[in-house]
Scaffold this motif. Sequence first.
Motif, short mmCIF file in Angstrom:
data_model
loop_
_atom_site.label_atom_id
_atom_site.label_comp_id
_atom_site.label_asym_id
_atom_site.label_seq_id
_atom_site.Cartn_x
_atom_site.Cartn_y
_atom_site.Cartn_z
N SER A 1 15.89 -52.49 -15.65
CA SER A 1 17.05 -52.86 -16.48
C SER A 1 18.34 -52.26 -15.95
N GLY A 2 18.25 -51.14 -15.24
CA GLY A 2 19.44 -50.45 -14.76
C GLY A 2 20.07 -49.54 -15.79
N LEU A 3 19.52 -49.50 -17.00
CA LEU A 3 20.09 -48.68 -18.07
C LEU A 3 19.65 -47.22 -17.93
N PRO A 4 20.52 -46.28 -18.28
CA PRO A 4 20.14 -44.87 -18.23
C PRO A 4 19.19 -44.52 -19.37
N VAL A 5 18.22 -43.67 -19.11
CA VAL A 5 17.26 -43.29 -20.15
C VAL A 5 17.23 -41.78 -20.40
N MET A 6 17.59 -40.98 -19.40
CA MET A 6 17.62 -39.53 -19.57
C MET A 6 18.80 -38.97 -18.80
N GLY A 7 19.40 -37.91 -19.33
CA GLY A 7 20.51 -37.28 -18.64
C GLY A 7 20.53 -35.79 -18.86
N VAL A 8 20.93 -35.06 -17.82
CA VAL A 8 21.11 -33.61 -17.90
C VAL A 8 22.46 -33.27 -17.27
N ILE A 9 23.30 -32.56 -18.03
CA ILE A 9 24.55 -32.03 -17.51
C ILE A 9 24.49 -30.52 -17.61
N ASN A 10 24.53 -29.85 -16.47
CA ASN A 10 24.54 -28.39 -16.46
C ASN A 10 25.94 -27.93 -16.09
N GLN A 11 26.52 -27.10 -16.90
CA GLN A 11 27.87 -26.55 -16.69
C GLN A 11 27.69 -25.07 -16.32
N PRO A 12 27.68 -24.76 -15.01
CA PRO A 12 27.33 -23.40 -14.58
C PRO A 12 28.32 -22.32 -14.99
N PHE A 13 29.59 -22.70 -15.15
CA PHE A 13 30.65 -21.71 -15.38
C PHE A 13 31.31 -21.96 -16.73
N VAL A 14 30.76 -21.36 -17.78
CA VAL A 14 31.31 -21.54 -19.12
C VAL A 14 32.02 -20.28 -19.59
N SER A 15 31.38 -19.14 -19.44
CA SER A 15 31.99 -17.88 -19.87
C SER A 15 31.68 -16.79 -18.85
N GLN A 16 32.63 -15.89 -18.66
CA GLN A 16 32.49 -14.83 -17.65
C GLN A 16 32.52 -13.46 -18.32
N ASP A 17 31.54 -12.63 -17.97
CA ASP A 17 31.51 -11.25 -18.43
C ASP A 17 32.60 -10.47 -17.70
N GLN A 18 33.54 -9.92 -18.43
CA GLN A 18 34.68 -9.26 -17.81
C GLN A 18 34.31 -7.94 -17.14
N ASN A 19 33.14 -7.40 -17.47
CA ASN A 19 32.70 -6.15 -16.83
C ASN A 19 31.97 -6.42 -15.53
N THR A 20 31.02 -7.35 -15.56
CA THR A 20 30.22 -7.64 -14.35
C THR A 20 30.80 -8.79 -13.55
N LEU A 21 31.69 -9.58 -14.17
CA LEU A 21 32.26 -10.80 -13.58
C LEU A 21 31.21 -11.88 -13.34
N ARG A 22 30.05 -11.72 -13.94
CA ARG A 22 28.99 -12.72 -13.85
C ARG A 22 29.25 -13.85 -14.84
N LYS B 1 28.01 -17.20 -17.15
CA LYS B 1 26.93 -17.86 -17.88
C LYS B 1 27.31 -19.33 -18.07
N GLY B 2 26.29 -20.16 -18.16
CA GLY B 2 26.54 -21.59 -18.30
C GLY B 2 25.89 -22.18 -19.54
N GLU B 3 25.98 -23.51 -19.64
CA GLU B 3 25.35 -24.26 -20.72
C GLU B 3 24.70 -25.50 -20.13
N CYS B 4 23.66 -25.98 -20.80
CA CYS B 4 22.97 -27.18 -20.35
C CYS B 4 22.86 -28.16 -21.51
#
Length: 396
Positions: free
Chosen positions: A193-214, A216-219
């Motif tokens: 059909s060509g229609l989408p059935v599943m999707g995943v969006i991963n956002q690697p850079f959402v918030s940064q720890d100001q102490n470690t500068l590491r 965190k993301g969201e999926c």
Amino acid sequence: MSEILRELVRVSENAANIARACRQEEALFQLLIEEKKDGEKNQKFAVDFKTLADVLVQEVIKQTMGNKFPGLENKIFGEESNEFTNNLGEKVTIKVCATEEETAELLSKVLSGNKSASEALAKVVHQDAAFKDPALDSVDISISQEDLGIWVDPIDSTYQYIRGATDVKAKEGIFPCGLQCVTILIGVFDLQSGLPVMGVINQPFVSQDQNTLRWKGECYWGLSYMGINIHSLQLDISESSRIEKDSVAGCPHPASAVISTSEKETVKAALSQVCGGKVFWAAGAGYKSLCVVQGLVDIYMFSEDTTFKWDTCAAHAILRAMGGGILDMKGCLEDSAGQWRSLPDMPELLYNVENKGATGVDCWANKGGLIAYRSCERLATFLKRFVYFASVESHT
């Protein structure tokens, strides 16, 4: 299909770890810094490092899914080629080897013998992401993997990824640029059909720890198949409640939109009339679609043909699971009779057919532009107003 979705979510986190490591591991970060000079790679490196990061993410996704679901790797499509030519003229095919040491040795051939960078990159490639989403455990839907194809955009908004801005302020929750605009996109579609059935969006850079500068993301994920719609988001206010609220208040601008800075001036002007001050701009097709998924805006509109199937398939599946979708903009606006009550008949983007007469990546371009939306009711209202003001603008 439930198992495929669970694995895609997990492998997207592996991919996000690679993207984060390239900014956080010193040996890899130095290669990214080189990319910033005059917008071009430093000639002492055999390849653009950003391209290698893209390819590695894509290959990790392919190999992981192929190991878990044999044969599926042959139906995973994306923008990147996994073949490089190093500065000795040798062709090197990028892949994830059986051991971390073998992968590091392979990467060293591409990175001109940069051992520390190769070892750092191989280490994160071979790490398994510890990712768990309890909501996925309740998903139990069956479909043959033979019927599925997958579009992957390993690092969408690569310019923002290389530029690496971390001090950008959001406007009403929307970042115009910066690392927050970087996404990893994995969309699954029905080959028939060509229609989408599943999707995943991963956002690697959402918030940064100001102490470690590491970072965190969201999926975010969604599944829409045979009348079953499941997604990872829960809306605070239902669409019908918000529409009713706007109607009662007599809201003159019943929609909000996110666009690209490169959008046509006539489109910008019409949107300004429809949405008032609720027109935002942001980098990255994946991120702009995510803004619609998150409910930050009602519409993502783009009139040009410079987005591709790998840019939209993931968000399209999630939006379908939420009651929305992504439409062919040209097809919508050609409906001059205004038959927007028949939204099921509106031209959705499809993912299984190449553009006739096109070559290269243009075979998979979204030639008619796109409109991403979350609510059919708000889309119908938006289209009627937009067509009117677009017509006015075209005659001024």
